[in-house]
Design a protein around this motif. Structure first.
Motif, PDB file in Angstrom:
ATOM      1  N   UNK A 293      72.195   8.385   0.306  1.00  0.00           N
ATOM      2  CA  UNK A 293      72.610   8.067  -1.145  1.00  0.00           C
ATOM      3  C   UNK A 293      70.837   8.455  -2.443  1.00  0.00           C
ATOM      4  N   UNK A 294      71.678   8.241  -3.991  1.00  0.00           N
ATOM      5  CA  UNK A 294      70.605   9.232  -4.588  1.00  0.00           C
ATOM      6  C   UNK A 294      69.111   8.293  -4.829  1.00  0.00           C
ATOM      7  N   UNK A 295      70.066   6.497  -4.793  1.00  0.00           N
ATOM      8  CA  UNK A 295      68.407   6.112  -5.413  1.00  0.00           C
ATOM      9  C   UNK A 295      67.135   6.026  -3.704  1.00  0.00           C
ATOM     10  N   UNK A 296      68.141   5.833  -2.939  1.00  0.00           N
ATOM     11  CA  UNK A 296      67.280   6.292  -1.961  1.00  0.00           C
ATOM     12  C   UNK A 296      66.180   7.779  -1.743  1.00  0.00           C
ATOM     13  N   UNK A 297      67.319   8.495  -2.326  1.00  0.00           N
ATOM     14  CA  UNK A 297      66.643   9.982  -2.056  1.00  0.00           C
ATOM     15  C   UNK A 297      65.731   9.852  -2.916  1.00  0.00           C
ATOM     16  N   UNK A 298      65.869   9.710  -4.181  1.00  0.00           N
ATOM     17  CA  UNK A 298      65.250   9.632  -5.616  1.00  0.00           C
ATOM     18  C   UNK A 298      63.359   8.986  -4.565  1.00  0.00           C
ATOM     19  N   UNK A 299      63.374   7.638  -3.927  1.00  0.00           N
ATOM     20  CA  UNK A 299      62.205   7.126  -3.513  1.00  0.00           C
ATOM     21  C   UNK A 299      61.811   8.462  -2.417  1.00  0.00           C
ATOM     22  N   UNK A 300      62.359   8.715  -1.267  1.00  0.00           N
ATOM     23  CA  UNK A 300      62.290   9.620  -0.013  1.00  0.00           C
ATOM     24  C   UNK A 300      61.010  11.097  -0.467  1.00  0.00           C
ATOM     25  N   UNK A 301      62.090  11.667  -1.538  1.00  0.00           N
ATOM     26  CA  UNK A 301      61.150  12.991  -2.036  1.00  0.00           C
ATOM     27  C   UNK A 301      59.724  12.999  -2.371  1.00  0.00           C
ATOM     28  N   UNK A 302      59.341  11.352  -2.756  1.00  0.00           N
ATOM     29  CA  UNK A 302      57.626  10.962  -3.289  1.00  0.00           C
ATOM     30  C   UNK A 302      57.057  10.716  -1.587  1.00  0.00           C
ATOM     31  N   UNK A 335      59.252  22.518   2.469  1.00  0.00           N
ATOM     32  CA  UNK A 335      59.002  23.398   1.929  1.00  0.00           C
ATOM     33  C   UNK A 335      58.692  23.225   1.003  1.00  0.00           C
ATOM     34  N   UNK A 336      57.438  24.621   0.252  1.00  0.00           N
ATOM     35  CA  UNK A 336      57.323  24.339  -1.342  1.00  0.00           C
ATOM     36  C   UNK A 336      57.844  26.046  -1.641  1.00  0.00           C
ATOM     37  N   UNK A 337      58.295  25.053  -2.587  1.00  0.00           N
ATOM     38  CA  UNK A 337      59.053  26.573  -3.766  1.00  0.00           C
ATOM     39  C   UNK A 337      59.015  26.430  -5.102  1.00  0.00           C
ATOM     40  N   UNK A 338      57.924  27.252  -5.122  1.00  0.00           N
ATOM     41  CA  UNK A 338      57.395  27.222  -6.846  1.00  0.00           C
ATOM     42  C   UNK A 338      55.715  26.367  -6.601  1.00  0.00           C
ATOM     43  N   UNK A 339      55.794  25.910  -6.688  1.00  0.00           N
ATOM     44  CA  UNK A 339      55.502  24.354  -6.806  1.00  0.00           C
ATOM     45  C   UNK A 339      56.432  22.971  -6.126  1.00  0.00           C
ATOM     46  N   UNK A 340      57.044  23.288  -6.519  1.00  0.00           N
ATOM     47  CA  UNK A 340      58.170  22.234  -5.058  1.00  0.00           C
ATOM     48  C   UNK A 340      58.679  21.614  -4.068  1.00  0.00           C
ATOM     49  N   UNK A 341      57.997  20.530  -3.852  1.00  0.00           N
ATOM     50  CA  UNK A 341      57.674  20.955  -2.856  1.00  0.00           C
ATOM     51  C   UNK A 341      58.886  19.322  -2.073  1.00  0.00           C
ATOM     52  N   UNK A 342      59.911  19.934  -0.439  1.00  0.00           N
ATOM     53  CA  UNK A 342      60.394  19.151  -0.360  1.00  0.00           C
ATOM     54  C   UNK A 342      61.648  19.820   1.189  1.00  0.00           C
ATOM     55  N   UNK A 354      66.530  17.728  -2.782  1.00  0.00           N
ATOM     56  CA  UNK A 354      65.108  16.752  -2.765  1.00  0.00           C
ATOM     57  C   UNK A 354      63.783  16.854  -2.810  1.00  0.00           C
ATOM     58  N   UNK A 355      63.277  17.152  -3.681  1.00  0.00           N
ATOM     59  CA  UNK A 355      62.278  17.850  -4.010  1.00  0.00           C
ATOM     60  C   UNK A 355      61.550  17.081  -4.760  1.00  0.00           C
ATOM     61  N   UNK A 356      59.765  17.287  -4.887  1.00  0.00           N
ATOM     62  CA  UNK A 356      59.077  17.015  -5.858  1.00  0.00           C
ATOM     63  C   UNK A 356      57.791  17.122  -6.499  1.00  0.00           C
ATOM     64  N   UNK A 357      57.600  17.664  -7.672  1.00  0.00           N
ATOM     65  CA  UNK A 357      57.348  18.204  -8.077  1.00  0.00           C
ATOM     66  C   UNK A 357      55.612  17.521  -8.679  1.00  0.00           C
ATOM     67  N   UNK A 358      54.577  17.711  -6.991  1.00  0.00           N
ATOM     68  CA  UNK A 358      52.829  16.831  -7.241  1.00  0.00           C
ATOM     69  C   UNK A 358      52.128  17.019  -8.923  1.00  0.00           C
ATOM     70  N   UNK A 359      52.575  18.390  -9.528  1.00  0.00           N
ATOM     71  CA  UNK A 359      51.768  18.338 -10.435  1.00  0.00           C
ATOM     72  C   UNK A 359      51.919  17.193 -11.652  1.00  0.00           C
ATOM     73  N   UNK A 360      53.626  17.417 -12.206  1.00  0.00           N
ATOM     74  CA  UNK A 360      54.157  16.097 -12.776  1.00  0.00           C
ATOM     75  C   UNK A 360      54.550  15.361 -12.540  1.00  0.00           C
ATOM     76  N   UNK A 396      60.189  27.501 -11.581  1.00  0.00           N
ATOM     77  CA  UNK A 396      61.757  27.381 -11.049  1.00  0.00           C
ATOM     78  C   UNK A 396      61.557  27.103 -10.137  1.00  0.00           C
ATOM     79  N   UNK A 397      62.183  26.447  -9.309  1.00  0.00           N
ATOM     80  CA  UNK A 397      62.982  26.551  -7.458  1.00  0.00           C
ATOM     81  C   UNK A 397      64.405  27.023  -7.823  1.00  0.00           C
TER      82      UNK A 397
END
Length: 420
Positions: A293-302, A335-342, A354-360, A396-397
């Motif tokens: 679900x959305x809440x779990x994937x928000x945790x999993x992204x990081x 994968x890494x798509x223009x800095x977004x990892x997931x 579900x993706x995470x941008x380390x810089x931000x 941009x993803x």
């Protein structure tokens, strides 16, 4: 990357799709190795980037318009979006309907099938076994599973990095026919591998990138053999539970926790749109069968992007990416798509991103209840692009659409996209 099935001719993974099929969207996307040695990061990011914006009401209105525009153009029944970054606020919304027959609205608490995002859980489980010294990334798969073509030379690293050369079973016409003639049929891992192994290997180990669900079925078997546990039980005990994901499950059949959204697909024998909610995802198994679900994937992204469950050196191996698609690198089940990892995911009826941008330290999760492509593109990619164009214009993803069959998730060629 997704878990796409095979359309009757060969339709278009990754990246969340990469799913059972999606990466970009194809079940068997191949890219030649270039001059860079394996393990070399190839995705460039700008030296300077704009600061992630405050998610103010004005920005939220921009995002609302962008999401609704994609929904209308791609004819997506319902979608939920979560976007956040530390100190910047959060944007959590749902749009459209969860059930077209009743008009039940999409809400942010619904369970969804996540397709090839399952790959991030399976590879995390494998890497935990690496940390325990139970397996080595450079072990040949033949050490654990008999009968694999080139099994004495294909390594676990090459399976996780989609560089094995093994044919993607979900692109096989006979598999597509078997699945679409009886979508509730259970498949065993051995049956899935048989669809792959009747085809010759496509290239020498590590020669190319080719998104194949076959790789993850083999890694699931490795986990079972080494741990002595069923892969779903291992992931529950050692991945989802320690990560704090109470609503993320690996079904062994067609079971689907409630409440959930209905999912709509055109990956059918005749190409007509059907409700695929209760299709049995065992055909995607360790490549794309999971639910979250959305809440779990928000945790999993990081968790998955930062390596919370792994030793730092193991996470570093995971994040070494090589060219997969233009602007996109693929590591070990990520994968890494223009800095977004997931990762992305696609399964008949559902897509996820579900993706995470380390810089931000930014997290983006998108879940929707259709996998029907829009002019050759995965709808999850369309949402990812529209959202990141607003909040991270320097990152941009944009996961390129592919020719071929499906998306790096789990999908057969021309008909059902399967699990990209």
């Amino acid at each position: 990357m997704t878990t796409r099935l095979r359309r009757a001719a060969v339709a278009g993974a990754a990246a969340a799709g990469l799913l059972a099929a999606p990466l970009g969207a194809g079940t068997g996307y191949a890219r030649d190795a270039d001059a860079r040695p394996a393990g070399t990061a190839v995705v460039s990011v700008p030296a300077q980037q704009e600061e992630f914006p405050q998610l103010t009401p004005a920005v939220a209105r921009q995002l609302d318009r962008a999401v609704r525009k994609v929904m209308a153009e791609a004819e997506v029944p319902g979608v939920m979006v979560a976007l956040s970054a530390p100190g910047k606020g959060e944007y959590i919304r749902s749009f459209g309907v969860a059930d077209k027959s009743t008009g039940q609205p999409m809400t942010t608490n619904l369970y969804m099938r996540i397709g090839s995002e399952t790959k991030t859980f399976t590879v995390t489980a494998l890497l935990e076994l690496v940390d325990q010294g139970e397996v080595g990334l450079d072990d040949p798969i033949g050490q654990y599973v008999d009968g694999v073509p080139n099994g004495d030379r294909i390594t676990l690293r090459e399976l996780a990095g989609m560089r094995s050369g093994l044919y993607n079973y979900s692109e096989d016409p006979d598999f597509f026919k078997a699945l679409t003639s009886n979508p509730r049929k259970p498949f065993t891992p051995q049956e899935l591998l048989a669809y792959s192994f009747k085809h010759p290997v496509m290239f020498e180990p590590d020669a190319k990138f080719y998104y194949s669900n076959t790789n993850l079925i083999l890694l699931g078997l490795v986990i079972e053999k080494v741990s002595g546990m069923k892969v779903n039980d291992y992931i529950d005990k050692y991945v989802t539970t320690p990560a704090g994901l109470p609503h993320t499950v690996f079904p062994v059949g067609a079971e689907f926790p409630t409440p959930h959204a209905q999912g709509y697909t055109d990956q059918t024998a005749g190409g007509q749109v059907q409700d695929a909610t209760n299709w049995n995802p065992s055909w995607a198994w360790a490549a794309g069968a999971m639910v979250s679900d959305l809440a779990d994937l928000r945790k999993w992204a990081r968790v998955v992007a930062t390596g919370t469950l792994l030793k730092p050196e193991t996470q570093a191996e995971r994040l070494k990416v090589v060219d997969a698609l233009p602007g996109t690198g693929y590591g070990l089940g990520i994968f890494n798509v223009q800095g977004w990892i997931g990762h992305n995911g696609s399964l008949p009826g559902y897509e996820s991103l579900t993706i995470f941008l380390p810089e931000a330290q930014a997290t983006l999760v998108v879940l929707l209840n259709t996998d029907i492509s829009a002019e050759g593109e995965e709808p999850s990619t369309l949402f990812g692009r529209a959202i990141t164009q607003i909040v991270t214009p320097d990152h941009v993803f944009d996961l390129p659409a592919q020719g071929g069959a499906g998306t790096p998730q789990a999908t057969p060629p021309s008909s059902p996209k399967s699990s990209r």
